[in-house]
Design a protein around this motif. Structure first.
Motif, short mmCIF file in Angstrom:
data_model
loop_
_atom_site.label_atom_id
_atom_site.label_comp_id
_atom_site.label_asym_id
_atom_site.label_seq_id
_atom_site.Cartn_x
_atom_site.Cartn_y
_atom_site.Cartn_z
N GLY A 1 0.81 -1.22 0.00
CA GLY A 1 0.00 0.00 0.00
C GLY A 1 0.83 1.26 0.00
O GLY A 1 0.30 2.35 -0.13
N ALA A 2 2.15 1.13 0.16
CA ALA A 2 3.01 2.31 0.08
C ALA A 2 3.16 2.72 -1.38
O ALA A 2 3.24 1.88 -2.26
CB ALA A 2 4.37 2.02 0.69
N VAL A 3 3.16 4.02 -1.63
CA VAL A 3 3.38 4.53 -2.98
C VAL A 3 4.52 5.53 -2.91
O VAL A 3 4.48 6.44 -2.08
CB VAL A 3 2.13 5.22 -3.55
N VAL A 4 5.53 5.32 -3.73
CA VAL A 4 6.66 6.24 -3.72
C VAL A 4 6.89 6.76 -5.13
O VAL A 4 7.02 5.99 -6.08
CB VAL A 4 7.93 5.55 -3.19
N LEU A 5 6.91 8.08 -5.27
CA LEU A 5 7.32 8.71 -6.52
C LEU A 5 8.72 9.24 -6.27
O LEU A 5 8.97 9.90 -5.28
CB LEU A 5 6.41 9.87 -6.90
N ASP A 6 9.61 8.94 -7.20
CA ASP A 6 11.01 9.30 -6.98
C ASP A 6 11.51 10.08 -8.20
O ASP A 6 11.84 9.50 -9.22
CB ASP A 6 11.81 7.99 -6.79
N GLY A 7 11.48 11.41 -8.08
CA GLY A 7 11.98 12.26 -9.16
C GLY A 7 11.25 12.06 -10.48
O GLY A 7 11.86 12.02 -11.54
N VAL A 8 9.93 11.96 -10.40
CA VAL A 8 9.14 11.62 -11.60
C VAL A 8 8.91 12.86 -12.47
O VAL A 8 8.52 13.92 -11.97
CB VAL A 8 7.79 11.01 -11.19
N THR A 9 9.18 12.71 -13.76
CA THR A 9 8.97 13.79 -14.71
C THR A 9 8.13 13.26 -15.87
O THR A 9 8.31 12.12 -16.30
CB THR A 9 10.31 14.32 -15.25
N ASP B 1 8.68 10.01 -17.99
CA ASP B 1 9.86 10.16 -18.84
C ASP B 1 11.13 9.98 -18.02
O ASP B 1 12.18 9.62 -18.56
CB ASP B 1 9.86 11.54 -19.50
N ALA B 2 11.05 10.27 -16.74
CA ALA B 2 12.21 10.08 -15.86
C ALA B 2 11.69 9.78 -14.47
O ALA B 2 10.56 10.12 -14.14
CB ALA B 2 13.08 11.33 -15.84
N GLY B 3 12.54 9.14 -13.66
CA GLY B 3 12.17 8.84 -12.29
C GLY B 3 11.57 7.46 -12.15
O GLY B 3 11.43 6.73 -13.13
N ASP B 4 11.23 7.13 -10.91
CA ASP B 4 10.74 5.79 -10.60
C ASP B 4 9.43 5.91 -9.81
O ASP B 4 9.23 6.87 -9.07
CB ASP B 4 11.79 5.04 -9.77
N ILE B 5 8.56 4.94 -10.01
CA ILE B 5 7.34 4.86 -9.21
C ILE B 5 7.30 3.48 -8.58
O ILE B 5 7.48 2.48 -9.28
CB ILE B 5 6.07 5.07 -10.07
N ARG B 6 7.14 3.42 -7.28
CA ARG B 6 7.05 2.13 -6.60
C ARG B 6 5.72 2.01 -5.88
O ARG B 6 5.26 2.94 -5.23
CB ARG B 6 8.20 1.99 -5.59
N SER C 1 3.86 -0.58 -3.19
CA SER C 1 4.14 -1.67 -2.25
C SER C 1 5.59 -2.12 -2.34
O SER C 1 5.90 -3.31 -2.25
CB SER C 1 3.21 -2.86 -2.49
N GLY C 2 6.49 -1.17 -2.56
CA GLY C 2 7.91 -1.48 -2.55
C GLY C 2 8.49 -1.95 -3.87
O GLY C 2 9.69 -2.09 -3.99
N ARG C 3 7.63 -2.19 -4.87
CA ARG C 3 8.15 -2.68 -6.15
C ARG C 3 7.96 -1.65 -7.24
O ARG C 3 6.88 -1.05 -7.35
CB ARG C 3 7.45 -3.98 -6.55
N SER C 4 8.98 -1.48 -8.04
CA SER C 4 8.87 -0.53 -9.15
C SER C 4 7.81 -1.01 -10.13
O SER C 4 7.74 -2.18 -10.48
CB SER C 4 10.21 -0.40 -9.87
N VAL C 5 6.95 -0.08 -10.57
CA VAL C 5 5.91 -0.46 -11.52
C VAL C 5 6.22 0.05 -12.92
O VAL C 5 5.38 -0.02 -13.81
CB VAL C 5 4.52 0.07 -11.08
N LEU C 6 7.45 0.56 -13.11
CA LEU C 6 7.82 1.03 -14.45
C LEU C 6 7.70 -0.14 -15.42
O LEU C 6 8.23 -1.22 -15.16
CB LEU C 6 9.24 1.57 -14.46
N GLY C 7 6.99 0.07 -16.51
CA GLY C 7 6.84 -0.98 -17.50
C GLY C 7 5.79 -2.01 -17.16
O GLY C 7 5.51 -2.89 -17.97
N VAL C 8 5.19 -1.94 -15.98
CA VAL C 8 4.11 -2.87 -15.65
C VAL C 8 2.81 -2.29 -16.21
O VAL C 8 2.47 -1.15 -15.91
CB VAL C 8 3.98 -3.04 -14.12
N PRO C 9 2.10 -3.05 -17.08
CA PRO C 9 0.88 -2.50 -17.66
C PRO C 9 -0.20 -2.26 -16.60
O PRO C 9 -0.19 -2.92 -15.55
CB PRO C 9 0.43 -3.57 -18.66
#
Ligand SMILES: Nc1ncnc2c1ncn2[C@@H]1O[C@H](COP(=O)(O)OP(=O)(O)O)[C@@H](O)[C@H]1O
Ligand SMILES: [Mg+2]
Lengths: 294, 393
Positions: free
Chosen positions: B21-29, B75-80, B82-90
């Motif tokens: 349930g944690a959501v982390v945006l890390d330098g998202v552009t 375009d840049a940065g990471d989104i997690r 529940s602790g897992r990166s969802v980049l590229g996850v549909p």
């Protein structure tokens, strides 16, 4: 209020009566008459079903089957091509080029129906440039033998009627909108599920319209069949036309035309009913009612 | 890093363990062609938290939500999640559900079928689907509408179905994009309460997008106030209201009277055309003499008849004289609009029971306490955003 609304509908009613009810009514009326002599086209002083009996020869029956085959196969091919093309145009293509794409789909309609069909006759001719080209690059070693076959007719009707399929499908897919597809994906449906359970059901009216827009005129077509089919491509439309134009027997031609109209309506109803039955288990599978739970 | 974040609540920064349930945006552009919708945004949302993204239209709230949901790729940065990166996850494989602004209910399905849709995608057994759909509909008190077509519902009812359709999947994170925007005021306030109750009962992380500051203040554990694709301040409602980090935040949350002036030598007040405006806390970070803004909330401004104060009462800090040009009854409060000189309007709001009886045209004095004054670096755009239309009566 009622009067006003009725008044506003007068042009529509006039249109319908002048260009649909009267001509069809006349055809039905003629079909009960007979050809009075060598130089007369029709007479209605004695009414009978004799022209229908006269029309229903074994040859006519064969032509009918052939017409149904071309009509159904042609409509199915138009659907198979039209669905992905219209979907791509409405959903996947860059929005800025969609107007251009529609114009491209319409391009063949800038030329006369007969002219573009004759165009295909030239292309498909055994000694034509296309045949020579195919032989030249070694794809075939004999002249093209497709002209004056049922395949040529099929190719011609698909080419002639495909835009009538693509346009309503495009409108239907466009109207489904992105937001419902996104909602579907948000709820765990992949592209295929989304297409089957959201896009297609919502586009269904457009699909039905497209199929009818292709099927109905295709069943009555005689130009394509005459130009590309020759003797092989016999369609009911050709028989009707020859009764009116060559034999000058309007009564018999009318009876054939009425039979054609009946077959078109009946076959569309039967096919629609069959499709509805086939889809039934699919629909039932996703029906949810809470009452049965108890 | 240009993103300002308060650390007062001590909740920012990346947790070493990001639970379900944690959501982390890390330098998202995120860019759209030339335009930048979200720029280097960092945000850490705790499991079970109710967080609001608050900001004016076009500041990037929806884009942020769509990136978490999976409809847009950063375009840049990471989104997690529940602790897992969802980049590229549909989108369809993310453990996240969305309540859309326009509800986006399927018009060809009944209410129950709409709610069942997500479960059917997961191939849940039919009996379990029925049970869970029934209890999700109970949750939003819509059980008796189960067999209706979704097109036969009012806006508020559609809203509830959209909520049930998302919650039935038991996502770890629920995203809500201005879900109450289309409802009338009374219904909206009811739904605010219900949503908040539901959230604390279910313990699901809510990321709630709104441009309505009242909504954000009343519901959220924390509020991220956004501006031009960045987070301007991230804090709980009390902090955002009482200690806004910038003039922009001050203007956006509640109303403000803004007065411009030069920062005094002690940097705890400004000299304006209408006298000194004095605050309690200094701004040592701003250069003395620079142009600054003082912000005073209308509810902290006292207004009184000038004759009672005495025609030649000594001028003192935090007091201005002017003409009353408008009085309006807002229900619980009375609002006064006072014209001071020819470049300043002051709005005062007093509780109706002890509101002074004043008439338009009266000469009045407005005053406030030093604790009510906040000083900010000059931000013309913020003052613009916080400008309140004078009442029209
Ligand atoms: N699909 C898009 N194409 C181009 N620009 C977009 C698109 N979506 C959003 N934008 C731009 O990005 C910015 C942020 O938009 P959005 O996230 O929708 O803001 P909000 O939800 O806060 O109103 C706006 O300036 C908007 O014009
Ligand atoms: Mg938005």
């Amino acid at each position: 209020m009622r009067n006003l609304r009725f008044g506003l509908a007068v042009p529509a009613w006039t249109w319908l009566i002048l260009f649909f009810v009267l001509p069809v009514g006349a055809v039905i009326w003629f079909s009960f008459g007979y050809k009075p002599g060598l130089f007369g086209t029709h007479a209605n002083d004695i009414l009978s079903f004799d022209r229908y009996a006269e029309a229903l020869t074994p040859t006519f029956f064969d032509v009918f089957l052939n017409t149904l085959w071309v009509g159904i196969t042609g409509t199915v091919i138009c659907l198979l091509i039209g669905l992905p093309v219209a979907y791509w145009m409405a959903v996947k293509s860059p929005p800025s080029i969609r107007g251009l794409l529609i114009a491209i789909v319409m391009v063949p309609y800038w030329a006369n129906f007969l002219v573009r069909t004759i165009g295909w006759q030239i292309i498909l001719a055994p000694e034509g440039w296309f045949s020579n080209l195919l032989q030249g690059i070694g794809l075939t070693d004999a002249p093209l033998e497709i002209l004056y076959t049922r395949s040529a007719v099929l190719l011609g009707v698909v080419y002639n009627y495909l835009p009538l399929m693509i346009l309503p499908l495009y409108v239907a897919f466009d109207r489904v909108g992105d937001s419902l597809r996104e909602a579907s994906k948000d709820l765990g449906a992949n592209r295929f599920s989304t297409f089957v359970r959201v896009t297609i059901p919502l586009a269904r009216p457009g699909i039905i319209v497209g199929a009818l827009l292709v099927y109905i005129p295709l069943m009555g077509d005689y130009i394509t069949a005459t130009v590309l089919g020759g003797a092989q491509g016999n369609m009911v439309g050709q028989l009707v036309a020859s009764q009116f134009q060559t034999a000058q027997n309007w009564a018999l031609g009318s009876a054939m035309a009425v039979l054609l109209i009946l077959v078109i309506m009946a076959s569309a109803a039967v096919i629609g009913g069959l499709l509805w039955l086939v889809a039934l288990p699919f629909r039932n599978r996703y029906t949810v009612t809470l009452e049965e739970a108890r | 890093m240009s993103t300002t974040m308060t650390t007062e609540s001590g909740r920012t920064g990346t947790d070493p363990v990001e639970g379900p349930g944690a959501v982390v945006l890390d330098g998202v552009t995120k860019h759209y062609g030339e335009a930048t919708a979200v720029r280097e945004m960092s945000l850490s949302i705790e499991p079970g938290e109710f967080i609001s993204l608050l900001g004016p239209s076009g500041c990037g709230k929806t884009t942020t939500l769509r990136m978490i949901a999976g409809f847009e790729q950063p375009d840049a940065g990471d989104i997690r999640v529940s602790g897992r990166s969802v980049l590229g996850v549909p989108a369809y494989r993310r453990d996240v559900n969305t309540v859309f602004q326009a509800y986006a209910l399927f018009p060809h399905m009944s209410v129950a079928e709409n709610v069942a849709y997500g479960l059917q995608q997961r191939r849940t057994p039919k009996a379990e689907i029925r049970e869970r759909v029934a209890s999700a509909l109970d949750l939003v008190q819509m059980r008796r509408f189960a067999d209706r077509k979704s097109t036969q519902l009012s806006g508020g009812q559609q809203q509830r179905i959209a909520l049930a359709r998302a919650l039935v999947n038991r996502p770890s994170v629920l995203l809500l994009d201005e879900p109450l925007g289309a409802l009338d005021r009374q219904l909206r306030e009811e739904m605010q309460l219900e949503l908040k109750l539901l959230q604390s009962r279910l313990g699901i992380t809510f990321v709630f997008v709104t441009h309505d500051q009242g909504e954000a203040l009343s519901m959220s554990d924390r509020i991220a106030i956004m501006r031009d694709g960045r987070i301007e301040q991230l804090a709980d409602a009390d902090t955002v209201y009482a200690r806004p980090s910038s003039a922009y935040v001050a203007a956006f949350v509640g109303q403000q009277n803004f007065i411009e002036g030069a920062l005094t030598a002690s940097r705890d007040g400004i000299a304006t055309a209408h006298g000194i405006v004095q605050a309690t806390t200094a701004r040592p970070d701003l250069p003395a003499g620079s142009v600054a803004q003082a912000a005073i909330r209308p509810e902290f401004v006292e207004v009184a008849d000038a004759s009672a104060a005495g025609e030649d009462a000594p001028t003192r800090p935090n007091l201005v004289r002017g003409t009353l040009i408008g009085v309006s009854h807002l229900g619980e409060t009375m609002q006064y609009l006072v014209r001071v000189g020819d470049d300043l309007s002051v709005i005062a709001r007093r509780p109706t029971p002890d509101a002074p009886r004043l008439a338009v045209g009266d000469e009045v004095v407005c005053s406030w306490r030093t604790e009510s004054v906040q000083l900010f670096a000059l931000d013309a755009a913020a003052a613009e955003a916080g400008y309140v239309e004078p009442p029209t009566n």
